[in-house]
Design a protein around this motif. Structure first.
Motif, mmCIF file in Angstrom:
data_model
loop_
_atom_site.group_PDB
_atom_site.id
_atom_site.type_symbol
_atom_site.label_atom_id
_atom_site.label_comp_id
_atom_site.label_asym_id
_atom_site.label_seq_id
_atom_site.Cartn_x
_atom_site.Cartn_y
_atom_site.Cartn_z
ATOM 1 N N GLY A 160 0.824 -1.193 0.000
ATOM 2 C CA GLY A 160 0.000 0.000 0.000
ATOM 3 C C GLY A 160 0.859 1.243 0.000
ATOM 4 O O GLY A 160 2.073 1.127 -0.130
ATOM 5 N N PRO A 161 0.255 2.407 0.163
ATOM 6 C CA PRO A 161 -1.178 2.668 0.245
ATOM 7 C C PRO A 161 -1.821 2.784 -1.129
ATOM 8 O O PRO A 161 -1.150 3.067 -2.107
ATOM 9 N N CYS A 162 -3.136 2.580 -1.180
ATOM 10 C CA CYS A 162 -3.855 2.728 -2.438
ATOM 11 C C CYS A 162 -4.066 4.210 -2.716
ATOM 12 O O CYS A 162 -3.690 5.060 -1.920
ATOM 13 N N GLY A 163 -4.706 4.490 -3.830
ATOM 14 C CA GLY A 163 -4.904 5.881 -4.251
ATOM 15 C C GLY A 163 -5.994 6.595 -3.478
ATOM 16 O O GLY A 163 -6.279 7.751 -3.735
ATOM 17 N N GLY A 164 -6.617 5.902 -2.531
ATOM 18 C CA GLY A 164 -7.710 6.531 -1.790
ATOM 19 C C GLY A 164 -7.282 7.096 -0.450
ATOM 20 O O GLY A 164 -8.088 7.675 0.277
ATOM 21 N N SER A 165 -6.003 6.941 -0.121
ATOM 22 C CA SER A 165 -5.509 7.417 1.166
ATOM 23 C C SER A 165 -5.421 8.936 1.150
ATOM 24 O O SER A 165 -4.748 9.518 0.306
ATOM 25 N N ALA A 166 -6.113 9.586 2.064
ATOM 26 C CA ALA A 166 -6.095 11.050 2.090
ATOM 27 C C ALA A 166 -6.027 11.563 3.511
ATOM 28 O O ALA A 166 -6.817 11.163 4.369
ATOM 29 N N GLU A 167 -5.088 12.434 3.753
ATOM 30 C CA GLU A 167 -4.910 13.083 5.051
ATOM 31 C C GLU A 167 -4.915 12.086 6.207
ATOM 32 O O GLU A 167 -5.527 12.309 7.249
ATOM 33 N N GLY A 168 -4.269 10.956 5.974
ATOM 34 C CA GLY A 168 -4.142 9.980 7.047
ATOM 35 C C GLY A 168 -5.333 9.060 7.217
ATOM 36 O O GLY A 168 -5.304 8.152 8.035
ATOM 37 N N GLN B 12 -0.591 4.743 5.830
ATOM 38 C CA GLN B 12 -0.041 6.017 6.306
ATOM 39 C C GLN B 12 0.665 5.775 7.643
ATOM 40 O O GLN B 12 1.762 6.285 7.881
ATOM 41 N N TYR C 240 3.878 4.017 6.942
ATOM 42 C CA TYR C 240 4.808 4.991 6.356
ATOM 43 C C TYR C 240 5.414 5.878 7.438
ATOM 44 O O TYR C 240 6.630 6.050 7.522
#
Ligand code: SF4
Ligand code: SF4
Lengths: 225, 305
Positions: free
Chosen positions: A159-167, A180, A183
């Motif tokens: 991962g992460p996939c493309g849907g990871s946003a702001e944690g 996240q 990471y």
């Protein structure tokens, strides 16, 4: 670690009990008590509820730890009362339900009153998170001790996939993105280069996909009276 | 040539490439796929057929690809790992290749929670990067994941997605590098609206020479209405639309025209960005607009190779 449970909807329990007049109730003094789903007060609450709905509760008990082998002796002690019941309603985790069923001398229907959700780690007091699905081949050593299989909504090993946003995970703003977290932890240790390696395809045959798993260990208390 | 598809030829020729996306129907109509094929055949080099996009059940991508193929269009079969385990993936691929489908785009897939069967079991036996590896192994080694031999050739042109706007942003180039290492021959990115941020990503990509090892097509989504802009900004995972664009859409008297204008401005800038080899147009349920967008972007006629 605790087995996290929640009570089933009353309608479902009522449906189970449709053909039973006399019910024996069993709670558990460990995880289910902690979850407030199968401790003494919940058992008494359900008892009152059943009685209000025309059922006869012939007896009840809270077994100290329903999933261990002492359940056998608790059932033996209560055998007479249980014999008078049409069924048992178990306010324990699913292991407790199966333990009770296994050790009943006379076969009898054992209905679960709870849904067993997950094995939870207590991250902060009263706050449990699912952190392991017992996959049989642990990868934590490569993921900064954060399980990608349960903590990532898509069980991504790379991962992460493309849907990871702001944690957060794309599935819900209430779910932290596992990758996240991985990471950040690797970054803090200066080991981000490890994330450039491609994690190989997983062998699921050692997990549930391989069929029922068993393990034999030397029993500690095989002769407990 | 790896698969010799039209997409591969156009990309290899170095020409600025155009692909578009066609969603298959929620039903059995061949004609509805053909209609989209007719619309797109002259303005695109290849057409992607989505695979249960947003986890909503539709006609299978392979079937859609086959219908397009019969119309003489080069299809790109999308494949998500959400719905198939490694057995189904490999057998579907054999079928696709047997029927002449050569381009395959490897995706994780939107989580089933977003679709019309939220109670479905997500498969996720392998992930999207491992899917790329699987295809590469099948093509280059002619072997299944089990190590057994495949009978016959498996010519494939392998695609992957990239989202330059997702988090952690510092990892997005590394993630592309992983996909390239796994075997991605081409990349289609998430929709670009914030061109400056996209440029930062491509600069880092070029710095690592990744643009020389794979072909990058920048995604674009024409916006039809202010409502759609707001919806994409607030509810579509992975898409980032700056407020400024939402405001432009809200203030426009002719929303559709403004949407086309915005997308043309984006495309104009994308054409100039080093490392960008083309565009991928995802006009979700507004496929009609694609010929106009491609024409106005001065990308017609498409090369015949
Ligand atoms: S990798 Fe497997 S064993 Fe390790 S924490 Fe995750 S599920 Fe548990
Ligand atoms: S957003 Fe993060 S946790 Fe959620 S599916 Fe993607 S990688 Fe996994």
């Amino acid at each position: 670690m605790k087995t996290i449970t929640e009570q089933k909807p009353l309608e479902e329990i009522t449906q189970y009990l449709e053909k039973c007049k006399k019910v024996y109730l069993i709670g558990c003094g460990t995880c289910a008590t902690l979850c407030h789903t199968g401790g003494k007060s919940e058992v008494l609450e359900v008892k009152a509820n059943l009685e209000a709905n025309g059922k006869q509760v012939v007896g009840w008990m809270v077994i100290p730890t329903a999933c261990d082998e002492l359940t056998k002796y608790a059932l033996e002690e209560e055998a007479k009362t249980i014999a008078a019941a049409d069924c048992i309603l178990a306010m324990t985790c699913a292991i407790g339900v199966q333990m009770i069923s296994l050790h009943l001398k006379e076969p009898k229907l054992v209905y679960p009153a709870l849904n067993t959700l997950f094995l939870g780690m207590e991250e902060s007091p009263g706050h449990f998170t699912e952190v392991c699905l017992q996959c049989g081949n642990c990868v934590l050593g490569r993921t900064a001790a954060i399980c990608p299989l349960v903590r990532c909504s898509k069980s991504l090993l790379n991962g992460p996939c493309g849907g990871s946003a702001e944690g957060k995970c794309e599935v819900s703003p209430d779910i932290p993105c596992a990758w996240q977290l991985i990471y950040d932890r690797l970054a803090a240790m200066g080991r981000l280069d490890e994330l450039e390696e491609i994690e190989p395809i997983k062998d699921w045959s050692v997990s549930v996909s391989g069929g029922p798993r068993k393990s034999d260990v030397e029993a500690e208390c095989a002769d407990t009276p | 040539m790896k698969a010799g598809t039209n997409l591969e030829k156009v990309l290899e020729s170095g020409k600025f490439t155009v692909t578009a996306e066609a969603g298959p129907p929620k039903g059995t109509s061949v004609a509805s796929v053909q209609k989209k094929g007719e619309l797109l055949r002259h303005c695109c080099d290849a057409v992607n057929v989505t695979d249960n996009q947003t986890a909503i059940v539709r006609m299978s991508s392979l079937t859609g690809c086959l219908i397009l193929k019969q119309q003489g269009i080069d299809p790109v079969m999308q494949m998500v790992v959400r719905d198939r385990n490694r057995l189904a993936i490999q057998s579907d691929l054999l079928g696709a290749v047997a029927l002449g489908v050569g381009n395959v785009l490897c995706l994780s897939g939107d989580h089933q929670k977003f679709g019309n069967h939220p109670g479905a079991k997500g498969v996720f036996d392998i992930d999207s990067i491992q899917l790329i590896q699987t295809l590469k192994m099948m093509r280059d080694e002619k072997k299944f994941l089990s190590g057994e031999d495949i009978n016959g050739e498996v010519p494939l042109f392998i695609g992957a997605a990239a989202n330059p706007f997702a988090d952690p942003s510092e990892f997005r180039v590394s993630r592309l590098a992983k996909k390239v290492k796994a075997g991605a021959d081409f990349i289609q990115t998430q929709a670009v609206y914030d061109v400056d941020r996209f440029r930062q990503w491509t600069e880092a990509v070029v710095e690592r020479d990744l643009d020389k090892q794979t072909h990058i097509l920048a995604g674009v989504i024409p916006i039809k209405s202010a409502g759609m802009a707001r919806y994409m900004r607030d509810s579509v995972p992975g898409v980032i639309i700056p407020d400024e664009i939402v405001t432009r859409m809200e203030q426009a008297t002719e929303a559709k025209e403004e949407g086309v204008k915005i997308i043309l401005e984006v495309i104009e800038q994308l054409k100039e960005i080093p490392g960008v080899h083309g565009i991928h147009i995802m006009a979700v349920s507004w496929e009609d607009i694609i010929p106009e967008v491609v024409r106005k972007a001065v990308l017609m006629p498409r090369p015949v190779l």
